[in-house]
Write an enzyme that holds these catalytic residues in place. Structure first.
Site, short mmCIF file in Angstrom:
data_model
loop_
_atom_site.label_atom_id
_atom_site.label_comp_id
_atom_site.label_asym_id
_atom_site.label_seq_id
_atom_site.Cartn_x
_atom_site.Cartn_y
_atom_site.Cartn_z
N LYS A 86 0.82 -1.22 0.00
CA LYS A 86 0.00 0.00 0.00
C LYS A 86 0.85 1.26 0.00
O LYS A 86 0.34 2.35 -0.30
CB LYS A 86 -0.97 0.01 1.18
CG LYS A 86 -0.36 0.22 2.56
CD LYS A 86 -1.44 0.19 3.63
CE LYS A 86 -0.87 0.43 5.02
NZ LYS A 86 -0.32 1.77 5.19
N ASP A 87 2.15 1.14 0.33
CA ASP A 87 3.04 2.30 0.32
C ASP A 87 3.77 2.47 -1.00
O ASP A 87 4.52 3.44 -1.17
CB ASP A 87 4.08 2.18 1.45
CG ASP A 87 3.46 2.35 2.83
OD1 ASP A 87 2.39 2.96 2.92
OD2 ASP A 87 4.06 1.86 3.80
N LEU A 133 -5.96 9.72 4.74
CA LEU A 133 -7.15 10.45 4.33
C LEU A 133 -8.32 9.49 4.10
O LEU A 133 -9.48 9.84 4.32
CB LEU A 133 -6.89 11.24 3.05
CG LEU A 133 -6.03 12.49 3.17
CD1 LEU A 133 -5.90 13.16 1.82
CD2 LEU A 133 -6.60 13.46 4.19
N ARG A 134 -8.01 8.27 3.68
CA ARG A 134 -9.06 7.26 3.49
C ARG A 134 -9.76 6.98 4.81
O ARG A 134 -11.00 7.01 4.90
CB ARG A 134 -8.44 5.97 2.94
CG ARG A 134 -9.38 4.77 2.93
CD ARG A 134 -8.61 3.50 2.57
NE ARG A 134 -7.57 3.17 3.54
CZ ARG A 134 -7.77 2.49 4.66
NH1 ARG A 134 -8.98 2.05 4.96
NH2 ARG A 134 -6.77 2.24 5.48
N ARG A 135 -8.98 6.68 5.85
CA ARG A 135 -9.58 6.40 7.15
C ARG A 135 -10.31 7.64 7.68
O ARG A 135 -11.38 7.54 8.28
CB ARG A 135 -8.50 5.97 8.14
CG ARG A 135 -7.89 4.61 7.83
CD ARG A 135 -6.74 4.30 8.76
NE ARG A 135 -6.08 3.05 8.42
CZ ARG A 135 -4.77 2.85 8.48
NH1 ARG A 135 -3.97 3.83 8.87
NH2 ARG A 135 -4.26 1.68 8.14
N ARG A 152 1.37 11.00 12.56
CA ARG A 152 2.51 10.55 11.78
C ARG A 152 3.51 9.84 12.68
O ARG A 152 3.38 9.80 13.89
CB ARG A 152 3.21 11.76 11.11
CG ARG A 152 2.47 12.37 9.94
CD ARG A 152 2.35 11.46 8.73
NE ARG A 152 3.61 10.80 8.43
CZ ARG A 152 4.65 11.36 7.79
NH1 ARG A 152 4.58 12.61 7.40
NH2 ARG A 152 5.73 10.67 7.55
N THR A 157 6.01 5.02 17.50
CA THR A 157 5.78 6.43 17.81
C THR A 157 4.29 6.72 17.94
O THR A 157 3.85 7.45 18.84
CB THR A 157 6.39 7.31 16.71
OG1 THR A 157 7.81 7.09 16.66
CG2 THR A 157 6.12 8.78 16.98
N ARG A 158 3.50 6.15 17.07
CA ARG A 158 2.05 6.38 17.11
C ARG A 158 1.44 5.79 18.38
O ARG A 158 0.60 6.43 19.03
CB ARG A 158 1.40 5.77 15.87
CG ARG A 158 1.86 6.40 14.58
CD ARG A 158 1.21 5.77 13.37
NE ARG A 158 1.89 6.18 12.15
CZ ARG A 158 1.43 5.96 10.92
NH1 ARG A 158 0.27 5.33 10.76
NH2 ARG A 158 2.11 6.35 9.86
N CYS A 247 -1.64 9.85 -1.89
CA CYS A 247 -2.03 10.16 -0.51
C CYS A 247 -3.00 11.34 -0.43
O CYS A 247 -3.57 11.60 0.63
CB CYS A 247 -0.79 10.47 0.33
SG CYS A 247 0.21 9.01 0.67
#
Length: 337
Positions: A86-87, A133-135, A152, A157-158, A247
């Site tokens: 997906k990236d 942005l999808r979520r 981010r 980190t998240r 994105c």
């Protein structure tokens, strides 16, 4: 078995814990297949890892996570790179190819929270973090009472930001949490009906450079290729490719296979979720690309291009506003000196 397999292979990888797990997973698979081959990993930091104060849609998109790895391969410092599919940009640069698509993990999004068990339990005004942005669009459409804030950083980190109380909940890809042994952090999994996955979500892909030394990396990597996962990724990515997936576009597409039939669902939306359209179709799994084109056409007749043009215009205006704010701040700083 590949004839004349190499004595050494180098995998280029980002240095995040999840990216290194992915590279190590491929290294271990290759070592089992070719025990005479010394498989090494070279870690590096990409631009996507360095820029953490802005969303991907504002700094160049997903390609920021792969560029440095491609440079390493082009310069001969690495033979292959492992990416979350997906990236990966929809179009690879000239001189590179996707050599293998590995078996898909759980493609769903995961709800992660300290105090709440699901999105339904969050009180009005609760802060939800997501990098996508999808979520954002899907949550905003279904739960307009929630506040969505950009998130981010790498996975650790998240999670740390959530644990510090900066968010009431965050939404992550289930696959990454499971791969790192963090499945216990998942409070609930979001069904595709609630949060349709991104194209290729949960799938690893291996990128290689073109070579002129006679080594057939495609044949070497063939045992890692998973035909079922490759077919669904073709259909999903074709929808995104038709609309210039990036994105800056809230787009989802998700395919499943039952027997010889594929079911493909897709949606596009504005980031605030106020405009959203969806489409789905079934067809032979062997005709994955055609099915992707069919679903893209079903979205097109619902004005998908108009919605996406509005998204890009909004993103461009946000960029202009950010640049103006930076210039104003810089001017104010100089005048104060």
């Amino acid at each position: 078995m590949v004839q004349n397999s190499p004595s050494r292979l180098v995998i280029a990888s980002r240095e995040s814990r999840l990216a290194m797990w992915q590279a190590e997973h491929v290294r271990d698979r290759l070592t089992l297949l070719y025990p005479q081959c010394d498989v090494k990993i070279v870690g590096m930091t990409t631009r996507g890892d360095q820029i953490l104060d802005r969303t991907l849609s504002k700094v160049g998109g997903k390609g920021l996570f792969v560029k440095e790895l491609e440079v390493a391969m082009a310069e001969g410092r690495a033979d292959l790179a492992v990416h979350c599919l997906k990236d990966m940009p929809m179009e690879l640069p000239e001189g590179f190819a996707m050599a293998a698509v590995m078996e898909r993990e759980d493609a769903r999004d995961a709800f992660v929270s300290i105090d709440y068990a699901s999105l339904d339990e969050l009180p009005p005004g609760a802060m939800v973090g997501t990098s996508s942005l999808r979520r954002q669009a899907l949550i905003a459409a279904r739960y307009p009472q929630l506040v969505i804030k950009p998130l981010r950083g790498n996975l650790d980190t998240r999670l740390a930001k959530l644990d510090r109380g900066e968010y009431a909940a965050i939404i992550l890809a289930a696959a990454g949490l499971k791969r790192l042994g963090l499945a216990e952090r998942i409070r609930s999994l979001l069904s595709p009906e609630t949060s349709l996955p991104a194209p290729g979500q949960g799938t690893l892909a291996i990128e290689i450079p073109e070579r002129d030394d006679g080594l057939d990396l495609v044949a070497l990597l063939a045992p890692l290729h998973h035909a079922h996962s490759a077919l669904v990724s073709i259909a999903e990515r074709k929808v995104s490719q038709v609309f210039g997936g990036s994105c800056q576009i809230p787009l989802a597409s998700y395919a499943t296979i039952d027997g010889d039939q594929m079911h493909l669902r897709a949606m596009v939306a504005t980031p605030d979720g106020t405009r959203m359209i969806s489409a789905e179709a079934r067809g032979p799994a062997a005709d994955a690309e055609a099915l992707g084109l069919q679903v893209a056409e079903l979205l097109r007749v619902q004005d998908a291009e108009g919605i996406l043009a509005a998204c890009l215009s909004e993103a461009a205006q946000a960029d202009d506003d950010a640049r103006s704010a930076e210039l104003a701040a810089s001017a104010a700083g100089k005048s104060a000196v």
